[in-house]
Design a protein around this motif. Structure first.
Motif, PDB file in Angstrom:
ATOM      1  N   ALA A 258       0.832  -1.035   0.232  1.00 24.60           N
ATOM      2  CA  ALA A 258       0.545  -0.491   0.104  1.00 24.60           C
ATOM      3  C   ALA A 258       0.789   1.206  -0.523  1.00 24.60           C
ATOM      4  O   ALA A 258       0.770   2.026  -0.532  1.00 24.60           O
ATOM      5  CB  ALA A 258      -1.039  -0.056   1.403  1.00 24.60           C
ATOM      6  N   ARG A 259       2.401   1.446   1.230  1.00 22.44           N
ATOM      7  CA  ARG A 259       2.518   2.483   1.116  1.00 22.44           C
ATOM      8  C   ARG A 259       3.688   2.696  -0.777  1.00 22.44           C
ATOM      9  O   ARG A 259       3.251   3.969  -0.688  1.00 22.44           O
ATOM     10  CB  ARG A 259       3.579   2.212   2.231  1.00 22.44           C
ATOM     11  CG  ARG A 259       3.384   2.694   3.529  1.00 22.44           C
ATOM     12  CD  ARG A 259       3.900   2.421   4.785  1.00 22.44           C
ATOM     13  NE  ARG A 259       3.137   2.814   5.425  1.00 22.44           N
ATOM     14  CZ  ARG A 259       4.257   2.822   6.761  1.00 22.44           C
ATOM     15  NH1 ARG A 259       5.555   2.739   7.095  1.00 22.44           N
ATOM     16  NH2 ARG A 259       3.562   2.999   7.984  1.00 22.44           N
ATOM     17  N   LEU A 260       3.886   1.403  -0.984  1.00 24.83           N
ATOM     18  CA  LEU A 260       4.738   1.381  -2.694  1.00 24.83           C
ATOM     19  C   LEU A 260       4.078   1.957  -3.045  1.00 24.83           C
ATOM     20  O   LEU A 260       3.902   2.818  -4.402  1.00 24.83           O
ATOM     21  CB  LEU A 260       5.241   0.680  -3.022  1.00 24.83           C
ATOM     22  CG  LEU A 260       6.747   0.128  -2.454  1.00 24.83           C
ATOM     23  CD1 LEU A 260       6.820  -1.312  -2.238  1.00 24.83           C
ATOM     24  CD2 LEU A 260       7.600   0.809  -2.124  1.00 24.83           C
ATOM     25  N   LYS A 261       2.680   1.937  -3.360  1.00 27.62           N
ATOM     26  CA  LYS A 261       1.133   1.919  -3.982  1.00 27.62           C
ATOM     27  C   LYS A 261       0.830   3.509  -4.204  1.00 27.62           C
ATOM     28  O   LYS A 261       1.255   4.714  -5.675  1.00 27.62           O
ATOM     29  CB  LYS A 261       0.306   1.065  -4.318  1.00 27.62           C
ATOM     30  CG  LYS A 261      -1.192   1.466  -4.905  1.00 27.62           C
ATOM     31  CD  LYS A 261      -0.594   1.988  -6.453  1.00 27.62           C
ATOM     32  CE  LYS A 261      -1.419   2.057  -7.177  1.00 27.62           C
ATOM     33  NZ  LYS A 261      -1.778   1.734  -8.921  1.00 27.62           N
ATOM     34  N   LEU A 262       1.299   3.948  -3.488  1.00 25.58           N
ATOM     35  CA  LEU A 262       0.684   5.281  -2.688  1.00 25.58           C
ATOM     36  C   LEU A 262       1.695   6.140  -3.285  1.00 25.58           C
ATOM     37  O   LEU A 262       1.617   7.503  -3.586  1.00 25.58           O
ATOM     38  CB  LEU A 262      -0.033   5.410  -1.103  1.00 25.58           C
ATOM     39  CG  LEU A 262      -0.796   5.587  -1.092  1.00 25.58           C
ATOM     40  CD1 LEU A 262      -1.138   5.685   0.801  1.00 25.58           C
ATOM     41  CD2 LEU A 262      -2.216   5.822  -1.941  1.00 25.58           C
ATOM     42  N   ALA A 263       2.920   5.800  -3.199  1.00 26.83           N
ATOM     43  CA  ALA A 263       4.681   6.457  -3.183  1.00 26.83           C
ATOM     44  C   ALA A 263       4.324   6.352  -4.791  1.00 26.83           C
ATOM     45  O   ALA A 263       5.712   7.049  -5.043  1.00 26.83           O
ATOM     46  CB  ALA A 263       5.552   6.211  -2.565  1.00 26.83           C
ATOM     47  N   GLY A 264       3.788   5.703  -5.903  1.00 31.45           N
ATOM     48  CA  GLY A 264       4.047   5.814  -6.995  1.00 31.45           C
ATOM     49  C   GLY A 264       4.727   4.448  -7.754  1.00 31.45           C
ATOM     50  O   GLY A 264       5.145   4.739  -8.799  1.00 31.45           O
ATOM     51  N   ILE A 265       4.977   3.558  -6.864  1.00 34.47           N
ATOM     52  CA  ILE A 265       6.029   2.409  -7.125  1.00 34.47           C
ATOM     53  C   ILE A 265       5.210   1.041  -7.365  1.00 34.47           C
ATOM     54  O   ILE A 265       4.775   1.240  -6.557  1.00 34.47           O
ATOM     55  CB  ILE A 265       7.435   2.256  -6.180  1.00 34.47           C
ATOM     56  CG1 ILE A 265       7.851   3.943  -5.674  1.00 34.47           C
ATOM     57  CG2 ILE A 265       8.411   1.057  -6.377  1.00 34.47           C
ATOM     58  CD1 ILE A 265       9.081   3.342  -6.766  1.00 34.47           C
ATOM     59  N   ARG A 266       5.220   1.154  -8.310  1.00 38.70           N
ATOM     60  CA  ARG A 266       4.494  -0.907  -9.078  1.00 38.70           C
ATOM     61  C   ARG A 266       5.124  -1.438  -7.386  1.00 38.70           C
ATOM     62  O   ARG A 266       6.268  -1.991  -7.493  1.00 38.70           O
ATOM     63  CB  ARG A 266       4.327  -0.532 -10.169  1.00 38.70           C
ATOM     64  CG  ARG A 266       3.399  -2.201 -10.307  1.00 38.70           C
ATOM     65  CD  ARG A 266       3.225  -2.130 -11.833  1.00 38.70           C
ATOM     66  NE  ARG A 266       4.842  -2.124 -12.733  1.00 38.70           N
ATOM     67  CZ  ARG A 266       5.007  -3.164 -13.383  1.00 38.70           C
ATOM     68  NH1 ARG A 266       4.870  -4.428 -12.588  1.00 38.70           N
ATOM     69  NH2 ARG A 266       6.238  -3.424 -13.739  1.00 38.70           N
ATOM     70  N   SER A 267       4.503  -2.943  -7.128  1.00 40.26           N
ATOM     71  CA  SER A 267       5.032  -3.642  -6.532  1.00 40.26           C
ATOM     72  C   SER A 267       4.939  -5.010  -7.519  1.00 40.26           C
ATOM     73  O   SER A 267       4.005  -5.241  -8.504  1.00 40.26           O
ATOM     74  CB  SER A 267       3.823  -4.258  -5.501  1.00 40.26           C
ATOM     75  OG  SER A 267       4.525  -5.179  -4.905  1.00 40.26           O
ATOM     76  N   LEU A 268       6.416  -5.033  -6.761  1.00 38.01           N
ATOM     77  CA  LEU A 268       7.292  -6.462  -7.970  1.00 38.01           C
ATOM     78  C   LEU A 268       7.041  -7.380  -7.105  1.00 38.01           C
ATOM     79  O   LEU A 268       6.667  -8.673  -7.852  1.00 38.01           O
ATOM     80  CB  LEU A 268       8.480  -5.426  -8.954  1.00 38.01           C
ATOM     81  CG  LEU A 268       7.854  -4.454  -9.449  1.00 38.01           C
ATOM     82  CD1 LEU A 268       9.607  -3.883 -10.843  1.00 38.01           C
ATOM     83  CD2 LEU A 268       7.106  -4.978 -11.196  1.00 38.01           C
ATOM     84  N   SER A 269       7.579  -7.227  -6.651  1.00 41.92           N
ATOM     85  CA  SER A 269       8.702  -8.832  -5.836  1.00 41.92           C
ATOM     86  C   SER A 269       8.991  -8.254  -4.416  1.00 41.92           C
ATOM     87  O   SER A 269       9.168  -7.433  -4.012  1.00 41.92           O
ATOM     88  CB  SER A 269       9.211  -9.480  -6.416  1.00 41.92           C
ATOM     89  OG  SER A 269      10.638  -9.392  -6.520  1.00 41.92           O
ATOM     90  N   LEU A 270       9.202  -9.682  -3.219  1.00 39.65           N
ATOM     91  CA  LEU A 270       9.072  -9.112  -2.458  1.00 39.65           C
ATOM     92  C   LEU A 270      10.444  -8.450  -1.863  1.00 39.65           C
ATOM     93  O   LEU A 270      10.595  -6.949  -1.373  1.00 39.65           O
ATOM     94  CB  LEU A 270       9.336 -10.321  -1.308  1.00 39.65           C
ATOM     95  CG  LEU A 270       9.529 -10.152  -0.102  1.00 39.65           C
ATOM     96  CD1 LEU A 270       8.626  -8.875   1.121  1.00 39.65           C
ATOM     97  CD2 LEU A 270       9.573 -11.014   1.014  1.00 39.65           C
TER      98      LEU A 270
END
Length: 841
Positions: A258-270
């Motif tokens: 959620a934090r990455l998404k709000l920061a404009g970064i797409r989640s890719l892998s852990l």
């Protein structure tokens, strides 16, 4: 930079109830520009549900749906939407199983879009809600199947609010980061700025990490950079840590996604998400290598001629000898500070990771990123300057998260290469800040502001010695320190005082006249347009010269439009293009004008050959003269285009189409606005209609043309057959016109009027005859107008009769008829001498 509020609150105290607007207002106070507010745009009820059972039902369209029974509230309790604890839901996805915990959007919920959820009949069932995918929740781009909470490592009770559970109730403020404040590209930097603005206590995330020192048996790193740029080595710091036994298949926690998404970064892998997370948190870009894919140790050097590297985006790039590359025994494995290579990237088979955090030269990184067209998140930070003291803490923070979230084990040490020069103290004289800013600051205020920034301050007899903090590479002199004092003390303290304009300043004569021309044309009903200053070779050859001969044009090295790579020699192509677009939209009566530069290079001359001066000093007069000499002539022209009806059809009045008469009337308006005496004579222009072309002169010099466009050219541009145009070199008109012309004195004695009819050859211009009559008649002639041009019976073949209305007046007496006649005959005599004119009987 996007800053999630929940993340910001970890490092600075936010008062309960603080809104994104409050955070924006605080950051604006310290000079950070607000951009936007980002949320997940969700509205409940959205809850955790458990799939009790489902039935697969093939449909006639070939699709198979599942009719599911989903528990959305504990047994015996009412669901969040007020319905039963078990809801029937139609779902098209097939990637879930009985007993799975899923996210269920109940009737009344709203998903991003907005997409309201309601009970609706579909595929023969009433679907009482929807089982959501990650994409539908705004968590990512995955839309292949619904979101199973087990993939996120979540096992929450049925009926739990999924918005809070997944961190979807958070919001992020977006700010614009200027190039000199790269430290604000991090949660750490923004939290510190928020503390400056509000006085809230700041907790440095770097200080909460225990950085591991390098050990003798740490990973082998060699810095081999013998090509420093501007006195700085390419890499000043290079730190590594190793984490072994990670599980790359573990899910990224929902709070991190959620934090990455709000920061404009797409989640890719852990593993990748952890490196991105720490980059956003500290402002220090991180790169992770698959340790088992590395061959030998790491060496940092400049690229060799002809070397190639396939970067993480899958593109093979030919490297430049100025590029800094990270290599192992096989060659380049990463483009230093910009993007890693594909051969050593972390993937699903990665179990041992080498973590790297470095500090690269901003100039080198900026050049590499632009050279390869790779504006990565890492390069965006490095080219603005990254704190050189935090790489050891950053790799330790990544190692800690990989141990906690990926189940790895961190090695005891790492490798650290460091060549960071100590920052020099800046002398800040007492009173300098107050003198520069215009506000009285006490010594204590100056000291406290710079100490709050993070500077190390030593008081002296004459002021202060200030060592800027490592994260502020922009603080290089006393003026920058003064700006920090003004910023933290508050811009509101700086008075708004209008400067006093020095006498004699204002618009130049040329600027005043240009504005007067634009106002005059607009007042006459013409519309000003701004066209692109680019043209094709054909357009420059057609409109850029009167005789149609070869013309020289300025060709752009990197044109915006490959079809129009030249700078225009005339304003007419732009006006014709604007008229064509407006005509295609139903605007059939047009009067357009433009004031703009044209570019007239000399043939066989190279431009732009002067050497550009360095940017650290004001260019000398000789350097400026050399640069100016390398620029082609760029006079300012004014052009007008008219088509359709000049006077619209109305009851009792037929339409009057625009033509050369209106073009010449426009010339008279420009002449009136500039005070110029524009002479109109018969002329020729290969783009204009023969016989309907006027050459425009001022003081004997040709300054432009007026007329009607060739019908063939009008047809090529999909315009009507008659298109009237004017183009004048406005700079030349102003230059050749004497300033401050006196107004003509109004006569107080009666005028004497007479007519004069002269027979001349058809090829004799009426303007030449009129000029001869005016000159011959002398000072008594007050006005002369051509009132008739007759060709027919009573006039010899090959001739025409021109009738002029003459008005005579003397300033000191009433003229007699004889005096007026004598003046008229004197004019006729000179016309006979110059143009072979004879008085018509």
């Amino acid at each position: 930079m996007r800053v999630p509020l929940s993340w910001l609150a970890e490092y600075v105290e936010l008062v309960p109830g603080t809104t994104p607007e409050d955070v924006h207002a605080a950051l604006v106070k310290v000079g950070l520009e607000e951009e936007d507010v980002h949320t997940f745009e969700l509205q409940g009820p959205i809850v955790v549900g458990e799939v009790l059972e489902f039935v697969e039902e093939p449909q006639s369209n070939g699709k198979t749906i599942r009719w599911c029974q989903v528990r959305v509230a504990p047994e015996g309790e009412t669901a969040a939407d007020g319905g039963d604890a078990v809801h029937g839901v139609v779902c098209g996805a097939r990637n879930f199983f009985q007993g799975d915990k899923v996210v269920v959007t109940l009737p009344g919920a709203v998903l991003p879009g907005p997409f309201p959820i309601a009970a609706r009949k579909t595929y023969g069932h009433v679907s009482d809600g929807m089982i959501a995918s990650a994409r539908e929740l705004g968590l990512g781009d995955d839309h292949d199947g619904i979101l199973r909470l087990s993939t996120l490592g979540i096992d929450a009770p049925v009926g739990t609010d999924a918005i809070a559970l997944l961190g979807l109730d958070d919001a992020a403020v977006e700010i614009n980061v200027t190039p000199d404040r790269g430290y604000a590209f991090s949660i750490r930097g923004v939290a510190r700025e928020y503390a400056h603005a509000t006085g809230a206590r700041f907790r440095d995330p770097v200080e909460q990490v225990t950085a591991t020192d390098a050990t003798a048996d740490g990973f082998s790193v060699v810095i081999d950079d013998d090509a420093p740029i501007r006195g700085r080595a390419g890499s000043a710091v290079f730190a590594t840590r190793i984490v072994r036994g990670v599980d790359p298949t573990r899910p990224t926690p929902a709070w991190m996604v959620a934090r990455l998404k709000l920061a404009g970064i797409r989640s890719l892998s852990l593993l990748v998400d952890i490196t991105n997370y720490v980059m956003l948190e500290f402002g220090q870009p991180i790169h992770g290598y698959d340790l088992d894919a590395l061959r030998g140790g790491i060496r940092v050097r400049r690229a060799l001629p002809g070397e190639k590297l396939t970067t993480l985006d899958g593109k093979e790039r030919t490297l430049h000898v100025e590029d800094l590359v990270v290599t192992d025994d096989r060659g380049p494995i990463g483009l230093g500070g910009v993007m890693g290579g594909g051969e050593t990237e972390m993937g699903e088979s990665t179990h041992n990771v080498l973590i790297e955090a470095a500090n690269w030269d901003p100039v080198s990184i900026a050049r590499t990123a632009r050279r390869h067209k790779l504006p990565s998140e890492a390069a965006k930070r490095y080219e603005r300057g990254v704190d050189p003291e935090i790489p050891p803490a950053a790799v330790s923070r990544v190692a800690q998260l990989m141990v906690d979230l990926a189940g790895g084990t961190a090695d005891g040490g790492g490798s650290i290469f460091s060549e960071v020069a100590a920052r020099e103290a800046i002398t800040l004289p007492r009173g300098f800040v107050s003198e520069l800013i215009g506000v009285e600051y006490t010594d204590q205020e100056v000291h406290d502001a710079l100490a709050e920034v993070g500077g190390i301050i030593t008081a002296t007899d004459d002021g202060f010695e200030v060592v800027p903090p490592s994260w502020r590479p922009d603080l290089t002199g006393k003026a920058e320190l003064a700006e920090e004092v003004a910023r933290l003390a508050g811009y509101h303290r700086i008075p708004s005082v209008l400067p006093v304009a020095p006498p004699g300043r204002g618009l130049t004569r040329s600027q005043r006249l240009r504005r007067r021309v634009a106002d005059t044309l607009a007042s006459a009903g013409s519309t000003e347009v701004l066209a692109f200053p680019f043209a094709t070779e054909h357009e420059n050859a057609t409109y850029g010269s009167a005789d149609g001969g070869p013309v020289a044009s300025v060709r752009l090295a990197n044109a915006l439009d490959a079809g129009a790579p030249f700078m225009r020699r005339s304003l007419l192509p732009g006006l014709i293009g604007a008229a064509r677009r407006n005509l295609s939209r139903g605007l059939t009566d047009l009067s357009l004008f433009e004031l703009g530069l044209v570019f007239l290079p000399e043939p066989d001359r190279k431009y732009g050959t002067a050497e550009l001066p360095v940017g650290n000093a004001k260019p000398s007069d000789d350097e400026l003269d050399a640069l100016q000499a390398g620029i082609p002539a760029q006079p300012r022209h004014v052009a007008v285009l008219l088509l359709g009806d000049a006077v619209a059809k109305q009851p009792g009045q037929p339409a009057i189409p625009a033509g050369i008469v209106d073009a010449l009337d426009t010339v008279r308006q420009i002449a009136l606005a500039t005070g110029a005496e524009i002479e109109v004579v018969q002329g020729s222009h290969h783009a204009l209609h023969p016989g309907r072309t006027a050459q425009l002169r001022v003081a004997g010099r040709t300054v432009g043309y007026a007329g009607e466009l060739l019908p063939t050219l009008a047809e090529e541009a999909d315009l009507p057959r008659v298109v009237a145009i004017v183009e004048l070199d406005l700079d030349a008109v102003i230059e050749l016109t004497e300033p401050g012309l006196e107004a003509r004195q109004i006569g107080t004695f009666p005028a004497a009027t007479q007519d004069l009819s002269l027979v001349v050859g058809l090829d004799v211009p009426a303007a030449a005859v009129a000029e001869a009559v005016r000159e011959g008649a002398g000072e008594l002639l007050e006005d002369l107008r051509l009132v008739d041009d007759y060709r027919g019976s009573g006039v010899p073949e090959g001739s025409k009769s021109l009738t002029f209305a003459l008005r005579f007046r003397a300033p000191d007496r009433t003229l007699t008829a004889a005096e007026a006649s004598d003046a008229k005959l004197a004019g006729a005599a000179l016309a006979a001498e110059r143009a072979g004119a004879a008085i018509r009987e």
